[in-house]
Design a protein around this motif. Structure first.
Motif, PDB file in Angstrom:
ATOM      1  N   LYS A  77       0.849  -1.189   0.000  1.00 45.28           N
ATOM      2  CA  LYS A  77       0.000   0.000   0.000  1.00 45.28           C
ATOM      3  C   LYS A  77       0.884   1.239   0.000  1.00 45.28           C
ATOM      4  CE  LYS A  77      -3.737   2.164   2.608  1.00 45.28           C
ATOM      5  NZ  LYS A  77      -4.592   2.612   1.569  1.00 45.28           N
ATOM      6  N   ILE A  78       0.516   2.201  -0.802  1.00 50.77           N
ATOM      7  CA  ILE A  78       1.252   3.464  -0.825  1.00 50.77           C
ATOM      8  C   ILE A  78       0.983   4.200   0.483  1.00 50.77           C
ATOM      9  CG2 ILE A  78       1.504   5.705  -1.949  1.00 50.77           C
ATOM     10  CD1 ILE A  78       0.753   4.312  -4.588  1.00 50.77           C
ATOM     11  N   LYS A  79       2.050   4.562   1.179  1.00 49.55           N
ATOM     12  CA  LYS A  79       1.931   5.284   2.450  1.00 49.55           C
ATOM     13  C   LYS A  79       2.144   6.783   2.259  1.00 49.55           C
ATOM     14  CE  LYS A  79       1.412   1.763   5.225  1.00 49.55           C
ATOM     15  NZ  LYS A  79       0.168   1.549   5.919  1.00 49.55           N
ATOM     16  N   GLU A  80       3.110   7.131   1.401  1.00 50.91           N
ATOM     17  CA  GLU A  80       3.420   8.541   1.138  1.00 50.91           C
ATOM     18  C   GLU A  80       3.814   8.687  -0.323  1.00 50.91           C
ATOM     19  OE1 GLU A  80       6.561   9.876   3.725  1.00 50.91           O
ATOM     20  OE2 GLU A  80       5.570   9.083   5.505  1.00 50.91           O
ATOM     21  N   TYR A  81       3.427   9.827  -0.902  1.00 55.85           N
ATOM     22  CA  TYR A  81       3.818  10.121  -2.279  1.00 55.85           C
ATOM     23  C   TYR A  81       3.726  11.623  -2.471  1.00 55.85           C
ATOM     24  CZ  TYR A  81       3.573  10.759  -7.273  1.00 55.85           C
ATOM     25  OH  TYR A  81       3.799  11.209  -8.539  1.00 55.85           O
ATOM     26  N   ASN A  82       4.787  12.210  -3.037  1.00 58.92           N
ATOM     27  CA  ASN A  82       4.774  13.658  -3.261  1.00 58.92           C
ATOM     28  C   ASN A  82       5.160  14.049  -4.682  1.00 58.92           C
ATOM     29  OD1 ASN A  82       7.539  13.388  -3.391  1.00 58.92           O
ATOM     30  ND2 ASN A  82       7.952  14.450  -1.457  1.00 58.92           N
ATOM     31  N   GLY A  83       5.172  13.102  -5.601  1.00 62.71           N
ATOM     32  CA  GLY A  83       5.538  13.400  -6.979  1.00 62.71           C
ATOM     33  C   GLY A  83       7.003  13.147  -7.277  1.00 62.71           C
TER      34      GLY A  83
END
Length: 137
Positions: A77-83
């Motif tokens: 599962k994606i926990k953090e993403y900022n590009g």
């Protein structure tokens, strides 16, 4: 999203038929590649478009042993993403008991073919949108 399923192979174990700790990291990668395919963006397509996503750190917390012949499901599962950076969390769960045997995290960045950082939001909006979709799920 369906979790990735893996049946433990003999070569993944030590003399006591317990999975060697390094294999969990491999399972994380297998689950991550499967997860990306389910999101609609196979990793090989990213590479064809000149984007790579190296692991910049990995953590694993081993809670219980997994043994030869066991089947586990690895939930990613994606926990953090900022590009620019991405963090994916994992749970390795025994298929028959539902018990969590390992938890982990991998952190990634995005680079172009020259090894320079890439902002997916600017340079590959279709991938950016897919990761945002995964983050919200």
């Amino acid at each position: 999203m369906r979790p990735y399923q893996h049946k433990v192979q003999y070569y993944e174990t030590d003399q006591m038929k317990v999975v060697h700790h390094s294999n969990y990291i491999r399972w994380f990668e297998e689950a991550r590649i499967d997860y990306m395919e389910q999101l609609g963006m196979p990793y090989e397509d990213m590479e064809k478009n000149g984007i790579i996503s190296p692991v910049i750190s990995v953590e694993a917390e081993y809670l219980r042993m997994v043994k030869f012949g066991d089947t586990v499901v690895i939930e990613a599962k994606i926990k953090e993403y900022n590009g620019i950076k991405l963090t994916i969390g994992y749970s390795v769960v025994d298929e028959s008991t539902g018990m969590v045997h390992c938890r982990g995290i991998t952190r990634h960045c995005f680079l172009n073919e020259k090894g320079r950082p890439v902002s997916l939001k600017r340079e590959c909006p279709q991938y950016h949108e897919m990761f945002l979709k995964g983050l919200e799920a």
